[in-house]
Design an enzyme around this catalytic site. Structure first.
Site, PDB file in Angstrom:
ATOM      1  N   CYS A   1      45.520  -9.763  13.671  1.00 35.90           N
ATOM      2  CA  CYS A   1      45.581  -9.281  15.059  1.00 35.90           C
ATOM      3  C   CYS A   1      45.773  -7.771  15.149  1.00 35.90           C
ATOM      4  O   CYS A   1      45.531  -7.179  16.198  1.00 35.90           O
ATOM      5  CB  CYS A   1      46.682 -10.000  15.826  1.00 35.90           C
ATOM      6  SG  CYS A   1      46.405 -11.766  15.933  1.00 35.90           S
TER       7      CYS A   1
ATOM      8  N   HIS B   1      47.767  -5.442  22.279  1.00 35.39           N
ATOM      9  CA  HIS B   1      47.166  -6.672  21.750  1.00 35.39           C
ATOM     10  C   HIS B   1      47.541  -7.800  22.703  1.00 35.39           C
ATOM     11  O   HIS B   1      48.698  -7.930  23.105  1.00 35.39           O
ATOM     12  CB  HIS B   1      47.720  -6.940  20.345  1.00 35.39           C
ATOM     13  CG  HIS B   1      47.388  -8.302  19.831  1.00 35.39           C
ATOM     14  ND1 HIS B   1      46.110  -8.824  19.898  1.00 35.39           N
ATOM     15  CD2 HIS B   1      48.167  -9.263  19.260  1.00 35.39           C
ATOM     16  CE1 HIS B   1      46.123 -10.045  19.379  1.00 35.39           C
ATOM     17  NE2 HIS B   1      47.350 -10.337  18.990  1.00 35.39           N
TER      18      HIS B   1
ATOM     19  N   ASN C   1      44.433 -15.199  22.930  1.00 34.50           N
ATOM     20  CA  ASN C   1      44.569 -14.276  21.805  1.00 34.50           C
ATOM     21  C   ASN C   1      43.261 -14.268  21.001  1.00 34.50           C
ATOM     22  O   ASN C   1      42.938 -15.243  20.321  1.00 34.50           O
ATOM     23  CB  ASN C   1      45.754 -14.720  20.935  1.00 34.50           C
ATOM     24  CG  ASN C   1      46.023 -13.775  19.780  1.00 34.50           C
ATOM     25  OD1 ASN C   1      45.208 -12.908  19.465  1.00 34.50           O
ATOM     26  ND2 ASN C   1      47.164 -13.950  19.139  1.00 34.50           N
TER      27      ASN C   1
HETATM   28  O1  UT7 Z   1      48.782 -12.298  17.629  1.00 28.90           O
HETATM   29  C1  UT7 Z   1      49.973 -12.146  16.976  1.00 28.90           C
HETATM   30  C2  UT7 Z   1      50.576 -13.367  16.576  1.00 28.90           C
HETATM   31  N1  UT7 Z   1      50.943 -14.362  17.517  1.00 28.90           N
HETATM   32  C3  UT7 Z   1      51.868 -14.189  18.455  1.00 28.90           C
HETATM   33  O2  UT7 Z   1      52.224 -13.104  18.831  1.00 28.90           O
HETATM   34  C4  UT7 Z   1      52.492 -15.430  19.024  1.00 28.90           C
HETATM   35  C5  UT7 Z   1      53.972 -15.317  18.990  1.00 28.90           C
HETATM   36  N2  UT7 Z   1      54.684 -16.514  19.494  1.00 28.90           N
HETATM   37  C6  UT7 Z   1      54.524 -16.982  20.738  1.00 28.90           C
HETATM   38  O3  UT7 Z   1      53.750 -16.484  21.521  1.00 28.90           O
HETATM   39  C7  UT7 Z   1      55.440 -18.132  21.162  1.00 28.90           C
HETATM   40  O4  UT7 Z   1      56.414 -18.356  20.198  1.00 28.90           O
HETATM   41  C8  UT7 Z   1      54.658 -19.451  21.420  1.00 28.90           C
HETATM   42  C9  UT7 Z   1      53.830 -19.332  22.693  1.00 28.90           C
HETATM   43  C10 UT7 Z   1      53.764 -19.792  20.252  1.00 28.90           C
HETATM   44  C11 UT7 Z   1      55.638 -20.595  21.654  1.00 28.90           C
HETATM   45  O5  UT7 Z   1      56.530 -20.292  22.721  1.00 28.90           O
HETATM   46  P1  UT7 Z   1      58.119 -20.514  22.553  1.00 28.90           P
HETATM   47  O6  UT7 Z   1      58.721 -20.181  23.824  1.00 28.90           O
HETATM   48  O7  UT7 Z   1      58.531 -19.733  21.331  1.00 28.90           O
HETATM   49  O8  UT7 Z   1      58.184 -22.061  22.320  1.00 28.90           O
HETATM   50  P2  UT7 Z   1      58.789 -22.889  21.086  1.00 28.90           P
HETATM   51  O9  UT7 Z   1      57.927 -22.718  19.885  1.00 28.90           O
HETATM   52  O10 UT7 Z   1      60.224 -22.571  20.967  1.00 28.90           O
HETATM   53  O11 UT7 Z   1      58.647 -24.342  21.611  1.00 28.90           O
HETATM   54  C12 UT7 Z   1      59.391 -24.820  22.744  1.00 28.90           C
HETATM   55  C13 UT7 Z   1      59.069 -26.288  22.940  1.00 28.90           C
HETATM   56  C14 UT7 Z   1      59.194 -27.117  21.647  1.00 28.90           C
HETATM   57  O12 UT7 Z   1      59.706 -28.375  22.003  1.00 28.90           O
HETATM   58  P3  UT7 Z   1      61.264 -28.737  21.732  1.00 28.90           P
HETATM   59  O13 UT7 Z   1      61.441 -28.559  20.245  1.00 28.90           O
HETATM   60  O14 UT7 Z   1      62.014 -27.725  22.533  1.00 28.90           O
HETATM   61  O15 UT7 Z   1      61.358 -30.138  22.218  1.00 28.90           O
HETATM   62  C15 UT7 Z   1      57.773 -27.259  21.204  1.00 28.90           C
HETATM   63  O16 UT7 Z   1      57.549 -28.434  20.451  1.00 28.90           O
HETATM   64  O17 UT7 Z   1      57.706 -26.430  23.380  1.00 28.90           O
HETATM   65  C16 UT7 Z   1      57.033 -27.354  22.506  1.00 28.90           C
HETATM   66  N3  UT7 Z   1      55.646 -26.951  22.433  1.00 28.90           N
HETATM   67  C17 UT7 Z   1      54.730 -27.305  23.335  1.00 28.90           C
HETATM   68  N4  UT7 Z   1      54.821 -28.059  24.447  1.00 28.90           N
HETATM   69  C18 UT7 Z   1      53.686 -28.217  25.175  1.00 28.90           C
HETATM   70  C19 UT7 Z   1      55.061 -26.159  21.477  1.00 28.90           C
HETATM   71  N5  UT7 Z   1      53.762 -26.000  21.789  1.00 28.90           N
HETATM   72  C20 UT7 Z   1      53.528 -26.697  22.905  1.00 28.90           C
HETATM   73  C21 UT7 Z   1      52.389 -26.921  23.716  1.00 28.90           C
HETATM   74  N6  UT7 Z   1      52.516 -27.668  24.835  1.00 28.90           N
HETATM   75  N7  UT7 Z   1      51.198 -26.379  23.429  1.00 28.90           N
END
Ligand code: UT7
Length: 325
Positions: A114, A252, A282
């Site tokens: 990225c 980005h 992204n």
């Molecule tokens: O390009 C450079 C690299 N990439 C990035 O910059 C991405 C960086 N990270 C992010 O943007 C965020 O961490 C994400 C968008 C990927 C995830 O958001 P988050 O607020 O960090 O969520 P999380 O991973 O803590 O997940 C929260 C909950 C989890 O459930 P529990 O464990 O709380 O029950 C996940 O299992 O959301 C769940 N979850 C989803 N639910 C519905 C994870 N993905 C999904 C989904 N739909 N697609």
């Protein structure tokens, strides 16, 4: 003093669109979750047979046309991609052939995921400043959805395909101050010990497969805000620029929350942030030139505006570039 002027830009998004609701039919997710956590509403998916080089060529041709140039006027292509047409040759040489850049110049790919566009811009800028080339085409192009595990809801909702390009030209009459047009400075960083936070679980010398994206989203998020803020501050410090002088942040486009948090940390007004992540998700190395082209075409970015570009990606890699459009 010699500077690299940004003459023009162009972008391309494939026709096929996948909305959050479309994704909710594939994995256990919802439109609300994706939009609230990422700001993404839809992403574009390359058509059947549409390759990274095709998207890159469309974007490059648009940028060349805006600068009243053709492939024959270009000395070098630097193409950032994580999703090349083939393991080799470089996707850049296919673009070289496509745009009619025959019998001259050279073309190569850069891999910084990225952060690829910032790395490519820095590379081209340095070739120009060293006096080795006069005009360069800098491209970010990704067929990123070919690396997606469509059963993994934590990654498949985030990414999309697309391409963007910028034409750079040497100007030998720059003053060497921040008033100059063109790239004022670039700042690159990487930290290999964090490579397992975001990677593809395949490759020629390991599994002999292409592999799929794997990510520890929470950790990447945390690093992203800290590292991109640091790189932006480094760029502003080096050029003695105050946040109030930055007309546009062109970040980005990975996640609206990351962009908001970075802008807030740096006291940059939300009105000065170019945000296009809702429209294409992204797109990795393509996201900065896609956002840049959107804001140039809709008239927000004007000649003479100070723009700050920043990115972070797998590696971990990150960087920033300060330029006067
Ligand atoms: O390009 C450079 C690299 N990439 C990035 O910059 C991405 C960086 N990270 C992010 O943007 C965020 O961490 C994400 C968008 C990927 C995830 O958001 P988050 O607020 O960090 O969520 P999380 O991973 O803590 O997940 C929260 C909950 C989890 O459930 P529990 O464990 O709380 O029950 C996940 O299992 O959301 C769940 N979850 C989803 N639910 C519905 C994870 N993905 C999904 C989904 N739909 N697609």
């Amino acid at each position: 003093m010699r500077r690299s002027i940004m003459l023009s830009c162009g972008s391309y998004l494939p026709k096929k669109v996948m909305t959050n609701s479309d994704l909710a039919k594939l994995v256990d997710t919802t439109d609300e979750w994706i939009e609230q956590r990422t700001g993404i509403k839809k992403r574009h998916i390359a058509g059947e047979g549409e390759k990274t080089s095709d998207m890159a060529t469309f974007a490059a041709e648009k940028a060349l046309k805006k600068a009243n140039l053709t492939g024959k006027d270009i000395d070098m292509i630097v193409l950032a991609t994580t999703s090349p047409d083939n393991t080799f040759p470089a996707t850049a040489v296919t673009v070289q052939a496509n745009i009619g850049m025959h019998d001259k110049g050279f073309a190569f790919d850069i891999q910084a995921v990225c952060s690829g566009f910032i790395y490519a811009l820095a590379t081209a800028d340095n070739f120009i400043k060293a006096g080795q080339v006069k005009r360069a085409l800098v491209i970010g192009a990704e067929h990123f959805t070919s690396l997606i595990d469509w059963k993994d809801r934590t990654t498949c909702v985030l990414f999309g395909d697309g391409a963007g390009a910028v034409v750079l030209e040497a100007n030998d009459n720059a003053s060497g101050t921040k008033a100059d047009r063109g790239i004022l400075s670039t700042h690159l960083h990487s930290q290999g010990e964090f490579r397992s936070l975001l990677y593809v679980d395949g490759g020629p010398s390991s599994t002999k497969t292409v592999g799929h994206v794997r990510m520890n989203g929470k950790e990447v998020f945390r690093h992203a805000v800290t590292r991109m803020s640091e790189a932006i501050m480094e760029a502003m410090r080096e050029n003695d620029v105050d946040p109030s002088e930055v007309k546009w942040l062109v970040p980005h486009q990975a996640n609206k929350r990351i962009i908001d948090a970075t802008a807030e940390k740096l006291n940059l007004s939300p009105d000065s942030v170019v945000m296009t992540v809702a429209e294409h998700g992204n797109t990795s190395a393509a996201s900065i030139p896609l956002a840049l082209t959107t804001a140039v075409e809709d008239g927000r970015i004007q000649r003479g505006d100070l723009i700050l570009m920043e990115a972070m990606g797998g590696g971990l890699t990150w960087g920033a570039a300060l330029a006067r459009w």
